[in-house]
Write a protein that holds these residues in place. Structure first.
Motif, PDB file in Angstrom:
ATOM      1  N   LYS A 164       5.293   9.549  -7.000  1.00 39.33           N
ATOM      2  CA  LYS A 164       5.613  10.871  -6.471  1.00 39.33           C
ATOM      3  C   LYS A 164       6.866  11.431  -7.141  1.00 39.33           C
ATOM      4  N   GLN A 198       0.832  -1.209   0.000  1.00 37.40           N
ATOM      5  CA  GLN A 198       0.000   0.000   0.000  1.00 37.40           C
ATOM      6  C   GLN A 198       0.864   1.256   0.000  1.00 37.40           C
ATOM      7  N   LYS A 226       2.338   1.623  -3.481  1.00 44.78           N
ATOM      8  CA  LYS A 226       1.342   2.142  -4.433  1.00 44.78           C
ATOM      9  C   LYS A 226       1.104   3.631  -4.246  1.00 44.78           C
ATOM     10  N   ASP A 227       1.070   4.080  -3.000  1.00 42.93           N
ATOM     11  CA  ASP A 227       0.797   5.483  -2.703  1.00 42.93           C
ATOM     12  C   ASP A 227       1.956   6.410  -3.060  1.00 42.93           C
ATOM     13  N   ASN A 228       3.153   5.854  -3.234  1.00 39.94           N
ATOM     14  CA  ASN A 228       4.337   6.696  -3.394  1.00 39.94           C
ATOM     15  C   ASN A 228       5.128   6.509  -4.681  1.00 39.94           C
TER      16      ASN A 228
END
Length: 147
Positions: free
Chosen positions: A48, A40, A43-45
């Motif tokens: 970036k 998770q 996936k979130d980073n």
């Protein structure tokens, strides 16, 4: 300085999108997700702007994801070159296993793997590292050390 992280090479963003991300998805589909929290966070980073994927050297101890480093320098034969030391705020977002690649919550002692690192500001010396843009063997060269 057992928790230092020696960066051997950086992955080109296009290679990450075309090769690494599909490989991770396929490995999780085939083998299951071993570290859901790390997945998770990955996936979130991964997309970036100041996050970069690196291939790193063997670690001397397990290093947890979220580890913060304050300095970066060139390293040669295991010795940090003092004249190259710079302040550098960097956080290891997560690690990725080298075998059957998928996000992991720690770097495993004695293994060379991948690390997703977020920089407050990417130091220019990062761009002097070998860049991986296709499947190939890493060559010897200049390495960076986070500490």
């Amino acid at each position: 300085m057992e928790d230092k992280l020696v960066l051997w090479a950086r992955y080109q963003p296009a290679f990450v999108k075309q090769k690494i991300i599909p490989e991770i998805f396929e490995n999780i589909k085939n083998d299951g997700m071993l570290w859901p929290e790390a997945y998770q966070v990955y996936k979130d980073n991964i997309s970036k702007e100041n996050c970069m994927l690196f291939h790193h050297s063997y670690t001397e101890q397990n290093i947890p994801m979220g580890k913060i480093y304050s300095h970066i320098a060139w390293i040669e034969d295991g010795v940090i070159l003092p004249a190259s030391i710079q302040e550098c705020h960097a956080k290891v977002v997560c690690f990725l296993t080298a075998y059957k690649m998928q996000p992991s919550d720690h770097a495993m002692c004695g293994h060379h793997e991948l690390s997703l690192i977020e920089f407050q500001k990417v130091p220019s010396m990062i761009y002097d590292l070998q860049e991986i843009s296709k499947n190939k063997t890493l060559r010897n060269g200049k390495y960076l050390c986070l500490f």
